[in-house]
Write a protein that holds these residues in place. Structure first.
Motif, short mmCIF file in Angstrom:
data_model
loop_
_atom_site.label_atom_id
_atom_site.label_comp_id
_atom_site.label_asym_id
_atom_site.label_seq_id
_atom_site.Cartn_x
_atom_site.Cartn_y
_atom_site.Cartn_z
N GLY A 58 0.79 -1.23 0.00
CA GLY A 58 0.00 0.00 0.00
C GLY A 58 0.81 1.27 0.00
N ALA A 61 0.01 4.53 -1.95
CA ALA A 61 -0.91 5.53 -1.40
C ALA A 61 -0.14 6.70 -0.80
CB ALA A 61 -1.81 4.89 -0.36
N LEU A 116 -3.12 -3.09 0.50
CA LEU A 116 -3.42 -2.97 -0.93
C LEU A 116 -4.82 -2.41 -1.14
CD1 LEU A 116 -2.81 -3.46 -3.92
CD2 LEU A 116 -3.58 -5.83 -3.61
N ALA A 117 -5.77 -2.87 -0.34
CA ALA A 117 -7.14 -2.39 -0.48
C ALA A 117 -7.23 -0.89 -0.18
CB ALA A 117 -8.06 -3.17 0.47
N ALA A 119 -4.81 1.27 -0.48
CA ALA A 119 -4.13 1.98 -1.58
C ALA A 119 -5.04 2.12 -2.78
CB ALA A 119 -2.85 1.23 -1.96
N GLN A 120 -5.82 1.10 -3.07
CA GLN A 120 -6.76 1.18 -4.19
C GLN A 120 -7.87 2.19 -3.91
OE1 GLN A 120 -4.66 -0.09 -6.45
NE2 GLN A 120 -6.51 -0.79 -7.50
N TYR A 123 -6.39 5.46 -4.73
CA TYR A 123 -6.36 5.58 -6.19
C TYR A 123 -7.72 6.02 -6.73
CZ TYR A 123 -5.95 4.20 -11.11
OH TYR A 123 -5.96 4.20 -12.48
N PHE A 124 -8.78 5.42 -6.19
CA PHE A 124 -10.13 5.76 -6.62
C PHE A 124 -10.45 7.21 -6.30
CE2 PHE A 124 -14.67 6.19 -5.64
CZ PHE A 124 -15.23 5.78 -6.84
N ASN A 127 -8.61 9.53 -8.61
CA ASN A 127 -9.17 9.50 -9.96
C ASN A 127 -10.49 10.26 -10.05
OD1 ASN A 127 -9.40 8.77 -12.68
ND2 ASN A 127 -10.54 6.90 -12.18
N HIS A 236 -0.94 4.12 -8.14
CA HIS A 236 -1.32 2.80 -8.66
C HIS A 236 -0.57 1.72 -7.90
CE1 HIS A 236 -1.90 -0.43 -11.72
NE2 HIS A 236 -3.06 0.19 -11.85
N TRP A 237 -1.17 0.55 -7.77
CA TRP A 237 -0.58 -0.51 -6.96
C TRP A 237 0.76 -0.98 -7.50
CZ3 TRP A 237 0.76 -5.27 -8.82
CH2 TRP A 237 0.22 -5.66 -10.07
N THR A 238 1.02 -0.78 -8.79
CA THR A 238 2.29 -1.21 -9.36
C THR A 238 3.48 -0.46 -8.74
OG1 THR A 238 1.92 0.33 -11.20
CG2 THR A 238 1.32 -1.97 -11.55
#
Length: 312
Positions: A58, A61, A116-117, A119-120, A123-124, A127, A236-238
């Motif tokens: 994460g 983030a 990870l969740a 961090a997403q 990202y949302f 965006n 982004h998670w990458t």
């Protein structure tokens, strides 16, 4: 004999400083700055993975949110860029408080998936919150003000930004060499015993999580200023995955390994893009698999192990 001499900590630190100062003379300066910022991010990840036993997916983030915060401060306040970068790091540390509070109660793969969740989710938000982040376009034209000094040339900006990276690396080194760092290692090795000895394990994990996030934010903010932009790629998670790969390549729990891994990955990706190779991920992934198979402790960790074996 050579390895024995290099193993002396002052010599290593001096050698690392010389390499950092000489880097833009041998590498394209923006790439040199990328190596420095990614090295700081990898060290931040290693604080959790190598010294606390927490695998985070994460950290994008914190890198990305700090990039946006730094960009907004730079665009709307005119603050000197080191102050804006520090503001981004503070924002990342503040963001880490709720994320860390909910994440450190989990261990192993569960901790990795929770981070990870989150961090997403960041990202949302980045965006969708187009009024602030400009959505897919990102923030552009982030300035580099520093008391009237012209830093438009990447070569000079590297030396203006390098002290920030060095201070971040020094902070990480100080953490792992302190009594606090020794408690982290104890928690990594046997959390139940550390808890039985009276240490508040979750509190220690939360504090190191915040420190790691602040260092990641420091790197992300400086990267945004260096590139003059902050985009969705940063959250982004990458980005998290690449930082973890750098740590594993160099050697988990070594700090120096993260720096070495960052240098190798950034240089390899730059070489492949310059050669107009369309699938850099194939090459970097193959190198990663090869190193994991041949050097189980990473490049730096394996060399350090050989040195200790010879000393015995």
């Amino acid at each position: 004999m050579i390895l024995s001499v290099l193993a002396r900590r002052p010599v290593l630190l001096l050698l690392g400083l010389v390499v950092a100062l000489a880097l833009p003379w041998f590498v394209y300066p923006p790439i040199a700055m990328d190596i420095a910022t990614w090295a700081l991010l990898a060290v931040a990840v290693d604080l959790l993975l190598g010294y606390t036993g927490l695998l985070s997916f994460g950290h994008a983030a914190f890198w990305g949110s700090a990039a946006y915060a730094t960009g907004l401060l730079g665009l709307h306040t005119g603050l000197p860029f080191p102050v804006a970068v520090l503001g981004g790091a503070v924002f990342a540390a503040a963001l880490a408080v709720p994320i860390g509070y909910l994440s450190v109660k989990r261990t192993g793969i569960y901790f990795a998936m929770v981070t990870l969740a989150f961090a997403q989710m960041v990202y949302f938000v980045a965006n969708q919150w187009r009024d602030v982040t400009e959505g897919e376009n990102g923030l552009q034209g982030i300035p580099r003000p520093l008391f009237g000094v012209d830093l438009s040339e990447p070569f000079y900006f590297y030396y203006a930004g390098l002290p920030i990276v060095l201070l971040g690396l020094l902070a990480a080194w100080r953490v792992v060499r302190s009594p606090f760092g020794r408690v982290l290692v104890a928690i990594r090795d046997n959390p139940a015993r550390a808890r039985a000895l009276g240490y508040p394990v979750d509190r220690y994990k939360l504090v190191v999580f915040m420190i790691s996030a602040a260092l990641a934010g420091l790197a992300g903010g400086l990267s945004a200023v260096s590139h003059g932009s902050a985009s969705l790629q940063g959250v982004h998670w990458t980005t998290s995955g690449q930082a973890v790969m750098m740590v594993v390549l160099g050697g988990i729990g070594t700090l120096w390994g993260g720096v070495l891994g960052a240098g190798l990955v950034v240089q390899l990706e730059d070489y492949l893009s310059t050669a107009q190779f369309n699938g850099p991920g194939i090459v970097t992934g193959s190198v990663f698999v090869l190193v994991v198979l041949l050097f189980r402790k990473g490049l730096w960790g394996t060399v350090a192990g050989w040195r200790r074996a010879r000393a015995e």
